[in-house]
Design an enzyme around this catalytic site. Structure first.
Site, PDB file in Angstrom:
ATOM      1  N   ASN A   1      11.605 -32.639  -9.387  1.00  0.00           N
ATOM      2  CA  ASN A   1      10.494 -33.212  -8.776  1.00  0.00           C
ATOM      3  C   ASN A   1      10.467 -32.959  -7.472  1.00  0.00           C
ATOM      4  O   ASN A   1      11.401 -32.546  -7.058  1.00  0.00           O
ATOM      5  CB  ASN A   1      10.607 -34.055  -9.359  1.00  0.00           C
ATOM      6  CG  ASN A   1      10.015 -34.871 -10.984  1.00  0.00           C
ATOM      7  OD1 ASN A   1      10.173 -34.337 -12.068  1.00  0.00           O
ATOM      8  ND2 ASN A   1      10.463 -36.086 -11.267  1.00  0.00           N
TER       9      ASN A   1
ATOM     10  N   CYS B   1       5.359 -18.479   5.017  1.00  0.00           N
ATOM     11  CA  CYS B   1       5.053 -17.602   5.065  1.00  0.00           C
ATOM     12  C   CYS B   1       5.644 -17.038   4.015  1.00  0.00           C
ATOM     13  O   CYS B   1       7.350 -16.955   4.303  1.00  0.00           O
ATOM     14  CB  CYS B   1       5.141 -17.409   5.954  1.00  0.00           C
ATOM     15  SG  CYS B   1       4.020 -15.411   6.028  1.00  0.00           S
TER      16      CYS B   1
ATOM     17  N   HIS C   1      14.002 -28.042  -8.111  1.00  0.00           N
ATOM     18  CA  HIS C   1      13.063 -27.141  -7.809  1.00  0.00           C
ATOM     19  C   HIS C   1      12.269 -26.996  -6.941  1.00  0.00           C
ATOM     20  O   HIS C   1      10.648 -27.035  -6.807  1.00  0.00           O
ATOM     21  CB  HIS C   1      12.139 -27.861  -9.140  1.00  0.00           C
ATOM     22  CG  HIS C   1      12.109 -26.483 -10.801  1.00  0.00           C
ATOM     23  ND1 HIS C   1      12.098 -27.792 -11.584  1.00  0.00           N
ATOM     24  CD2 HIS C   1      13.047 -25.701 -10.494  1.00  0.00           C
ATOM     25  CE1 HIS C   1      12.455 -27.409 -13.019  1.00  0.00           C
ATOM     26  NE2 HIS C   1      13.339 -26.218 -12.026  1.00  0.00           N
TER      27      HIS C   1
ATOM     28  N   SER D   1      11.380 -33.186 -20.570  1.00  0.00           N
ATOM     29  CA  SER D   1      11.439 -32.721 -21.469  1.00  0.00           C
ATOM     30  C   SER D   1      12.838 -32.060 -22.375  1.00  0.00           C
ATOM     31  O   SER D   1      12.652 -30.986 -23.210  1.00  0.00           O
ATOM     32  CB  SER D   1       9.956 -32.263 -22.269  1.00  0.00           C
ATOM     33  OG  SER D   1      10.825 -31.037 -21.075  1.00  0.00           O
TER      34      SER D   1
HETATM   35  N1  APR Z   1       8.650 -43.042 -19.037  1.00  0.00           N
HETATM   36  C1  APR Z   1       9.978 -42.217 -20.167  1.00  0.00           C
HETATM   37  N2  APR Z   1       9.527 -40.483 -20.349  1.00  0.00           N
HETATM   38  C2  APR Z   1       8.070 -39.900 -19.583  1.00  0.00           C
HETATM   39  C3  APR Z   1       7.478 -41.085 -18.868  1.00  0.00           C
HETATM   40  C4  APR Z   1       7.547 -42.488 -18.524  1.00  0.00           C
HETATM   41  N3  APR Z   1       7.040 -43.034 -18.286  1.00  0.00           N
HETATM   42  N4  APR Z   1       6.503 -40.274 -18.473  1.00  0.00           N
HETATM   43  C5  APR Z   1       6.097 -39.257 -18.957  1.00  0.00           C
HETATM   44  N5  APR Z   1       7.751 -39.052 -19.709  1.00  0.00           N
HETATM   45  C6  APR Z   1       8.458 -37.707 -20.303  1.00  0.00           C
HETATM   46  C7  APR Z   1       7.213 -36.765 -21.379  1.00  0.00           C
HETATM   47  O1  APR Z   1       7.642 -37.972 -22.365  1.00  0.00           O
HETATM   48  C8  APR Z   1       7.880 -35.489 -21.568  1.00  0.00           C
HETATM   49  O2  APR Z   1       8.352 -35.695 -22.399  1.00  0.00           O
HETATM   50  O3  APR Z   1       8.690 -37.518 -19.358  1.00  0.00           O
HETATM   51  C9  APR Z   1       9.115 -36.186 -20.024  1.00  0.00           C
HETATM   52  C10 APR Z   1       8.268 -35.126 -18.715  1.00  0.00           C
HETATM   53  O4  APR Z   1       8.487 -33.656 -19.182  1.00  0.00           O
HETATM   54  P1  APR Z   1       8.354 -32.297 -18.672  1.00  0.00           P
HETATM   55  O5  APR Z   1       6.348 -33.090 -18.232  1.00  0.00           O
HETATM   56  O6  APR Z   1       8.027 -31.198 -19.235  1.00  0.00           O
HETATM   57  O7  APR Z   1       8.547 -32.602 -17.071  1.00  0.00           O
HETATM   58  P2  APR Z   1       9.580 -32.066 -16.781  1.00  0.00           P
HETATM   59  O8  APR Z   1      11.113 -31.778 -17.922  1.00  0.00           O
HETATM   60  O9  APR Z   1      10.206 -32.563 -15.221  1.00  0.00           O
HETATM   61  O10 APR Z   1       9.635 -30.470 -16.693  1.00  0.00           O
HETATM   62  C11 APR Z   1      10.644 -29.381 -15.342  1.00  0.00           C
HETATM   63  O11 APR Z   1       8.766 -27.750 -16.255  1.00  0.00           O
HETATM   64  O12 APR Z   1       7.032 -26.821 -15.365  1.00  0.00           O
HETATM   65  C12 APR Z   1       7.997 -27.194 -14.547  1.00  0.00           C
HETATM   66  O13 APR Z   1       8.605 -26.895 -12.554  1.00  0.00           O
HETATM   67  C13 APR Z   1       8.208 -28.035 -13.931  1.00  0.00           C
HETATM   68  O14 APR Z   1       9.571 -29.490 -12.740  1.00  0.00           O
HETATM   69  C14 APR Z   1       9.089 -28.955 -14.087  1.00  0.00           C
HETATM   70  C15 APR Z   1       9.568 -28.645 -15.037  1.00  0.00           C
HETATM   71 ZN    ZN Z   2       4.131 -15.290   8.127  1.00  0.00          ZN
END
Ligand code: APR
Ligand code: ZN
Length: 266
Positions: free
Chosen positions: A109, A134, A126, A202
């Site tokens: 995050n 810049c 990330h 995820s």
């Molecule tokens: N409690 C538990 N699980 C949750 C909650 C919650 N309150 N809210 C969402 N989730 C779950 C979702 O179901 C999903 O499986 O959290 C997971 C979030 O997954 P992603 O949206 O894929 O996020 P993340 O795993 O951090 O993605 C990794 O992908 O797009 C890039 O740079 C971006 O850092 C990110 C990376």
């Molecule tokens: Zn510059």
């Protein structure tokens, strides 16, 4: 408020035992720990990538070709991001660090909510949305300078005052390298971990989704708290399919009970 069923209570106790008896526990977090702070995740229900195609809005080549697209997305999510507050899940993880149970937070995050909740050792693999650079001369800009520029330079996204190259938040876009120090530290910690707690991810984006494999390979165990299935569920010691903002504080509470019982017996 989603209630916690008996089966999940048993899993919460098991997770608490594993963490309480651990020596080198760490936590890997994803966007799911911040949804209860009002920040949408990427792949959960209603996630950002449902509305904005990552290959257009989240990719470095696309950014260089047309930064305006990225800033269009940034303008939509930035207000939520900048005013978000930590939720009970973030505070629970900060408490586990204070109890010397969690040695570090590895987070995908960019919202800085772990730090705002009091976590000290946080590796942002990330990047961070509050820092801007810049692409030409590397000069850095604050969030407030960028917000002011976004008001004035509507078309095309903000440009550098010195060399006029495009400015970019220090968040890692698809196709970009990850910060060396954070990656090196995360791999070393994952290898050393006897317990890796994985909360709200995820586990679909490399190379971070491979970090739990470093823990498993060296005999460590996984605890997964996520409201959707992940590809590592079958290799985890405990999988709790529930909200991190509810489960993580319950795990901390259980650990405190264990500590009181132990103190009572001494
Ligand atoms: N409690 C538990 N699980 C949750 C909650 C919650 N309150 N809210 C969402 N989730 C779950 C979702 O179901 C999903 O499986 O959290 C997971 C979030 O997954 P992603 O949206 O894929 O996020 P993340 O795993 O951090 O993605 C990794 O992908 O797009 C890039 O740079 C971006 O850092 C990110 C990376
Ligand atoms: Zn510059």
């Amino acid at each position: 408020m989603k209630i916690v069923k008996l089966e999940e209570k048993t899993k919460i106790r098991r997770a608490a035992e594993l963490l309480y008896n651990s020596k080198e526990a760490i936590v890997l977090t994803g966007a799911g720990v911040s949804t209860e702070s009002g920040i949408p995740d990427f792949r959960g229900d209603g996630g950002i990538w449902e509305k904005y195609k990552p290959e257009i809005y989240g990719n470095i080549q696309a950014f260089l070709k047309n930064p305006a697209k990225f800033w269009e997305l940034a303008q939509e999510i930035a207000p939520n991001l900048f005013k978000a507050k930590p939720n009970p899940g973030h505070y629970a993880l900060a408490e586990l660090e204070k109890m010397d149970i969690l040695k570090a937070v590895i987070t995908q995050n960019v919202d800085e909510l772990h730090q705002k909740a009091g976590s000290i050792i946080v590796y942002e693999v990330h990047g961070n949305i509050n820092r801007f650079n810049c692409l030409g001369c590397k000069s850095s800009y604050t969030k407030d300078q960028i917000m002011r520029k976004l008001k004035k330079e509507k078309k095309g996204g903000p440009l550098c005052d010195f060399c006029s190259a495009p400015l970019k938040p220090s968040v890692v876009l698809f196709g970009e390298g990850l910060p060396t120090f954070e990656i090196y530290q995360s791999r070393a910690l994952a290898q050393k971990a006897d317990i890796m707690l994985i909360a709200g991810s995820s586990l679909e984006v490399a190379p971070i989704c491979d970090l739990p494999l470093y823990t498993l390979r060296d005999g460590g165990k996984l605890i997964i708290v996520n409201d959707q299935p992940t590809h590592l569920d079958k290799r985890a010691e405990v999988v709790i399919r529930h909200k991190t903002g509810i489960v993580l504080p319950l795990i901390v509470e259980k650990i405190k009970n264990m500590q009181q019982e132990q103190d009572g017996n001494n």
